[in-house]
Motif scaffolding. Structure first.
Motif, PDB file in Angstrom:
ATOM      1  N   ASP A 114       8.695 -64.976 -17.647  1.00 49.72           N
ATOM      2  CA  ASP A 114       6.931 -64.397 -17.320  1.00 49.72           C
ATOM      3  C   ASP A 114       6.715 -63.082 -16.523  1.00 49.72           C
ATOM      4  O   ASP A 114       6.760 -62.196 -17.818  1.00 49.72           O
ATOM      5  N   ALA A 147       9.897 -69.853 -14.209  1.00 50.29           N
ATOM      6  CA  ALA A 147       8.328 -68.681 -15.224  1.00 50.29           C
ATOM      7  C   ALA A 147       8.058 -67.776 -14.545  1.00 50.29           C
ATOM      8  O   ALA A 147       8.179 -66.874 -15.482  1.00 50.29           O
ATOM      9  N   GLN A 165       9.347 -75.877 -23.147  1.00 49.50           N
ATOM     10  CA  GLN A 165       7.581 -76.086 -22.542  1.00 49.50           C
ATOM     11  C   GLN A 165       6.424 -76.577 -23.106  1.00 49.50           C
ATOM     12  O   GLN A 165       5.729 -76.674 -23.027  1.00 49.50           O
ATOM     13  N   TYR A 173      13.755 -71.799 -23.744  1.00 48.76           N
ATOM     14  CA  TYR A 173      13.146 -72.588 -21.952  1.00 48.76           C
ATOM     15  C   TYR A 173      11.764 -72.366 -22.525  1.00 48.76           C
ATOM     16  O   TYR A 173      11.715 -74.114 -22.904  1.00 48.76           O
ATOM     17  N   ARG A 174      11.122 -71.871 -23.641  1.00 49.12           N
ATOM     18  CA  ARG A 174       9.845 -71.575 -24.100  1.00 49.12           C
ATOM     19  C   ARG A 174      10.225 -73.374 -24.905  1.00 49.12           C
ATOM     20  O   ARG A 174       8.504 -73.818 -25.430  1.00 49.12           O
TER      21      ARG A 174
END
Ligand SMILES: CC(C)(COP(=O)(O)OP(=O)(O)OC[C@H]1O[C@@H](n2cnc3c(N)ncnc32)[C@H](O)[C@@H]1OP(=O)(O)O)[C@@H](O)C(=O)NCCC(=O)NCCS
Length: 182
Positions: free
Chosen positions: A121, A117, A181, A177-178
């Motif tokens: 991010d 993250a 999620q 990755y997104r």
């Protein structure tokens, strides 16, 4: 990528991820002088000496000062392992280890989740490489949970084994990755 110098402190559930320091060398030595841990790590010397821990911490401090490395001590009432990103400016790579007494409690899944993250991010990385020596199914299971794809195999040198071992190379794109999620 967003330049960030220095390792932040990340708090996630029962864990604190923080910059390692020379005060951690005794703990690192106590936990990493374990063949069950080191056999799966490429770059950890064996036998492991105090100077190896001191050199590693100094390198982590230097890498953080340059914004090229983020090594986190996984702290649960003291250091219990390490998770980090190296070569952040050129070819970001994820690595980690946990003291044997804490295996099997989901701790590294939590720690890796926090670092990914942070990487996607806060740093805005677009992809991260990692991998495992063949047979390290627990570590591969962690990477798969976050969407790492197996992209091939290579012969990778291991200081502990003093030879190359077959290595499963993995990679995680920001988009994979997104989508994992959601
Ligand atoms: C690999 C390591 C980091 C795992 O840490 P951990 O905190 O025990 O891992 P977690 O509990 O978060 O997750 C492990 C996952 O692997 C699974 N697993 C464990 N052993 C497994 C095996 N033999 N085969 C397949 N999956 C396995 C667990 O079930 C768990 O998945 P789940 O949460 O879906 O049940 C730890 O064992 C370690 O430090 N090993 C030595 C160093 C190392 O291998 N570092 C990584 C180098 S690539």
């Amino acid at each position: 990528m967003t330049a960030m110098v220095g390792t932040p402190t990340l708090t996630i559930g029962r864990l604190v991820l923080r910059a390692p320091g020379q005060n951690d060398t005794d703990r690192i030595m106590a936990l990493i002088r374990d063949e069950a841990v080191v056999q799966w790590l490429a770059r950890v010397p064996w036998p492991y000496r105090r100077s190896d821990a001191e050199t590693w911490v100094a390198g982590a401090v230097d890498g953080a000062a340059k914004g090229d490395e983020y090594a986190f001590a996984i702290d649960k009432g003291g250091l219990i392992g390490i998770v980090g990103l190296r070569d952040v400016r050129t070819a970001p790579e994820l690595g980690y280890w946990l003291g044997r007494a804490w295996w099997g409690q989901g701790i590294m899944t939590e720690a890796v989740g926090a670092v990914l993250a942070f990487a996607f991010d806060a740093l805005g990385l677009s992809r991260i490489s990692s991998g495992v020596f063949k047979g390290n199914d627990a570590s591969l299971a962690i990477q798969r949970k976050f969407g790492f794809m197996e992209i091939g195999e290579s012969d990778f040198p291991s200081l502990y084994h003093d030879r190359t071992l077959r290595h499963i190379d993995t990679r995680l794109s920001e988009s994979a990755y997104r989508s994992h999620q959601s």
